[in-house]
Design a protein around this motif. Sequence first.
Motif, PDB file in Angstrom:
ATOM      1  N   PRO A  56      -5.035 -36.967  -0.996  1.00  0.00           N
ATOM      2  CA  PRO A  56      -6.387 -36.838  -1.547  1.00  0.00           C
ATOM      3  C   PRO A  56      -6.377 -36.089  -2.875  1.00  0.00           C
ATOM      4  O   PRO A  56      -5.470 -35.301  -3.157  1.00  0.00           O
ATOM      5  N   ASP A  57      -7.383 -36.338  -3.681  1.00  0.00           N
ATOM      6  CA  ASP A  57      -7.553 -35.615  -4.943  1.00  0.00           C
ATOM      7  C   ASP A  57      -8.059 -34.214  -4.623  1.00  0.00           C
ATOM      8  O   ASP A  57      -9.152 -34.041  -4.095  1.00  0.00           O
ATOM      9  N   LEU A  58      -7.262 -33.215  -4.928  1.00  0.00           N
ATOM     10  CA  LEU A  58      -7.621 -31.822  -4.622  1.00  0.00           C
ATOM     11  C   LEU A  58      -8.061 -31.050  -5.856  1.00  0.00           C
ATOM     12  O   LEU A  58      -8.269 -29.843  -5.793  1.00  0.00           O
ATOM     13  N   SER A  59      -8.211 -31.737  -6.976  1.00  0.00           N
ATOM     14  CA  SER A  59      -8.515 -31.049  -8.230  1.00  0.00           C
ATOM     15  C   SER A  59      -9.909 -30.422  -8.262  1.00  0.00           C
ATOM     16  O   SER A  59     -10.130 -29.465  -9.004  1.00  0.00           O
ATOM     17  N   GLN A  60     -10.824 -30.943  -7.461  1.00  0.00           N
ATOM     18  CA  GLN A  60     -12.200 -30.427  -7.494  1.00  0.00           C
ATOM     19  C   GLN A  60     -12.641 -29.779  -6.184  1.00  0.00           C
ATOM     20  O   GLN A  60     -13.824 -29.495  -6.015  1.00  0.00           O
TER      21      GLN A  60
ATOM     22  N   VAL B 269      -3.667 -18.115   4.490  1.00  0.00           N
ATOM     23  CA  VAL B 269      -3.756 -19.502   4.062  1.00  0.00           C
ATOM     24  C   VAL B 269      -5.176 -19.786   3.596  1.00  0.00           C
ATOM     25  O   VAL B 269      -6.114 -19.083   3.961  1.00  0.00           O
ATOM     26  N   GLU B 270      -5.294 -20.802   2.761  1.00  0.00           N
ATOM     27  CA  GLU B 270      -6.598 -21.271   2.305  1.00  0.00           C
ATOM     28  C   GLU B 270      -6.766 -22.697   2.783  1.00  0.00           C
ATOM     29  O   GLU B 270      -5.792 -23.418   2.953  1.00  0.00           O
ATOM     30  N   MET B 271      -8.017 -23.097   2.966  1.00  0.00           N
ATOM     31  CA  MET B 271      -8.284 -24.477   3.346  1.00  0.00           C
ATOM     32  C   MET B 271      -9.401 -25.011   2.480  1.00  0.00           C
ATOM     33  O   MET B 271     -10.178 -24.252   1.907  1.00  0.00           O
ATOM     34  N   ALA B 272      -9.436 -26.335   2.389  1.00  0.00           N
ATOM     35  CA  ALA B 272     -10.483 -27.003   1.620  1.00  0.00           C
ATOM     36  C   ALA B 272     -10.783 -28.346   2.259  1.00  0.00           C
ATOM     37  O   ALA B 272      -9.882 -29.007   2.782  1.00  0.00           O
ATOM     38  N   PHE B 273     -12.042 -28.726   2.215  1.00  0.00           N
ATOM     39  CA  PHE B 273     -12.435 -30.056   2.671  1.00  0.00           C
ATOM     40  C   PHE B 273     -12.280 -31.018   1.505  1.00  0.00           C
ATOM     41  O   PHE B 273     -12.727 -30.739   0.396  1.00  0.00           O
ATOM     42  N   ALA B 274     -11.636 -32.146   1.761  1.00  0.00           N
ATOM     43  CA  ALA B 274     -11.415 -33.175   0.742  1.00  0.00           C
ATOM     44  C   ALA B 274     -11.772 -34.525   1.361  1.00  0.00           C
ATOM     45  O   ALA B 274     -10.921 -35.188   1.938  1.00  0.00           O
ATOM     46  N   GLY B 275     -13.031 -34.882   1.280  1.00  0.00           N
ATOM     47  CA  GLY B 275     -13.477 -36.130   1.905  1.00  0.00           C
ATOM     48  C   GLY B 275     -13.325 -36.046   3.407  1.00  0.00           C
ATOM     49  O   GLY B 275     -13.836 -35.133   4.045  1.00  0.00           O
ATOM     50  N   ASN B 276     -12.561 -36.959   3.984  1.00  0.00           N
ATOM     51  CA  ASN B 276     -12.333 -36.961   5.439  1.00  0.00           C
ATOM     52  C   ASN B 276     -11.089 -36.179   5.828  1.00  0.00           C
ATOM     53  O   ASN B 276     -10.621 -36.299   6.959  1.00  0.00           O
ATOM     54  N   ASP B 277     -10.551 -35.397   4.904  1.00  0.00           N
ATOM     55  CA  ASP B 277      -9.338 -34.625   5.145  1.00  0.00           C
ATOM     56  C   ASP B 277      -9.601 -33.141   4.983  1.00  0.00           C
ATOM     57  O   ASP B 277     -10.579 -32.727   4.378  1.00  0.00           O
ATOM     58  N   VAL B 278      -8.667 -32.360   5.515  1.00  0.00           N
ATOM     59  CA  VAL B 278      -8.663 -30.907   5.317  1.00  0.00           C
ATOM     60  C   VAL B 278      -7.305 -30.548   4.733  1.00  0.00           C
ATOM     61  O   VAL B 278      -6.270 -30.937   5.271  1.00  0.00           O
ATOM     62  N   ALA B 279      -7.325 -29.819   3.634  1.00  0.00           N
ATOM     63  CA  ALA B 279      -6.092 -29.390   2.973  1.00  0.00           C
ATOM     64  C   ALA B 279      -5.860 -27.914   3.261  1.00  0.00           C
ATOM     65  O   ALA B 279      -6.807 -27.130   3.314  1.00  0.00           O
ATOM     66  N   VAL B 280      -4.598 -27.543   3.447  1.00  0.00           N
ATOM     67  CA  VAL B 280      -4.232 -26.165   3.760  1.00  0.00           C
ATOM     68  C   VAL B 280      -3.068 -25.765   2.862  1.00  0.00           C
ATOM     69  O   VAL B 280      -2.122 -26.539   2.686  1.00  0.00           O
ATOM     70  N   ARG B 281      -3.147 -24.560   2.279  1.00  0.00           N
ATOM     71  CA  ARG B 281      -2.060 -24.079   1.419  1.00  0.00           C
ATOM     72  C   ARG B 281      -1.877 -22.574   1.604  1.00  0.00           C
ATOM     73  O   ARG B 281      -2.756 -21.871   2.098  1.00  0.00           O
ATOM     74  N   ASP B 282      -0.725 -22.094   1.179  1.00  0.00           N
ATOM     75  CA  ASP B 282      -0.353 -20.679   1.270  1.00  0.00           C
ATOM     76  C   ASP B 282      -0.855 -19.954   0.030  1.00  0.00           C
ATOM     77  O   ASP B 282      -0.563 -20.377  -1.096  1.00  0.00           O
ATOM     78  N   THR B 283      -1.580 -18.856   0.201  1.00  0.00           N
ATOM     79  CA  THR B 283      -2.104 -18.130  -0.961  1.00  0.00           C
ATOM     80  C   THR B 283      -1.005 -17.454  -1.777  1.00  0.00           C
ATOM     81  O   THR B 283      -1.201 -17.186  -2.952  1.00  0.00           O
ATOM     82  N   LYS B 284       0.136 -17.193  -1.171  1.00  0.00           N
ATOM     83  CA  LYS B 284       1.239 -16.570  -1.919  1.00  0.00           C
ATOM     84  C   LYS B 284       1.955 -17.567  -2.816  1.00  0.00           C
ATOM     85  O   LYS B 284       2.636 -17.177  -3.751  1.00  0.00           O
TER      86      LYS B 284
ATOM     87  N   GLY C 182       3.215 -24.379  -4.097  1.00  0.00           N
ATOM     88  CA  GLY C 182       4.360 -24.712  -3.260  1.00  0.00           C
ATOM     89  C   GLY C 182       4.159 -25.888  -2.331  1.00  0.00           C
ATOM     90  O   GLY C 182       5.065 -26.274  -1.620  1.00  0.00           O
ATOM     91  N   GLY C 183       2.983 -26.467  -2.339  1.00  0.00           N
ATOM     92  CA  GLY C 183       2.732 -27.611  -1.478  1.00  0.00           C
ATOM     93  C   GLY C 183       1.471 -27.411  -0.663  1.00  0.00           C
ATOM     94  O   GLY C 183       1.008 -26.292  -0.464  1.00  0.00           O
ATOM     95  N   THR C 184       0.939 -28.508  -0.223  1.00  0.00           N
ATOM     96  CA  THR C 184      -0.301 -28.500   0.544  1.00  0.00           C
ATOM     97  C   THR C 184      -0.149 -29.425   1.736  1.00  0.00           C
ATOM     98  O   THR C 184       0.363 -30.533   1.609  1.00  0.00           O
ATOM     99  N   LEU C 185      -0.559 -28.948   2.886  1.00  0.00           N
ATOM    100  CA  LEU C 185      -0.596 -29.788   4.077  1.00  0.00           C
ATOM    101  C   LEU C 185      -1.975 -30.417   4.160  1.00  0.00           C
ATOM    102  O   LEU C 185      -2.984 -29.755   3.909  1.00  0.00           O
ATOM    103  N   VAL C 186      -2.019 -31.692   4.499  1.00  0.00           N
ATOM    104  CA  VAL C 186      -3.290 -32.401   4.595  1.00  0.00           C
ATOM    105  C   VAL C 186      -3.403 -33.018   5.985  1.00  0.00           C
ATOM    106  O   VAL C 186      -2.473 -33.679   6.448  1.00  0.00           O
ATOM    107  N   PHE C 187      -4.532 -32.765   6.629  1.00  0.00           N
ATOM    108  CA  PHE C 187      -4.788 -33.254   7.981  1.00  0.00           C
ATOM    109  C   PHE C 187      -6.088 -34.044   7.994  1.00  0.00           C
ATOM    110  O   PHE C 187      -7.043 -33.668   7.306  1.00  0.00           O
TER     111      PHE C 187
END
Length: 69
Positions: free
Chosen positions: A4-8, A24-39, A43-48
């Motif tokens: 998903p586009d995570l730029s916005q 960790v931080e999370m964000a809603f991206a359409g029908n997905d949820v993105a998760v990343r490490d604040t440190k 370094g990468g993002t997991l998308v569920f």
Amino acid sequence: MRKPDLSQVRWRKSSLSGDGPSCVEMAFAGNDVAVRDTKNRDGGTLVFPRTEWTIFINGIKNGHYDNPV
């Protein structure tokens, strides 16, 4: 696998984490949820899929992960 586009997206972290960088931080991206490490935000993002994220959160709330094997 689609990415998903995570730029916005609006990233959020738990208010329980305070000002500490170890969470960790999370964000809603359409029908997905993105998760990343604040440190290491680059370094990468997991998308569920949002449905899987909801099942995971409900499991936490119901204590399903309180006693890991």
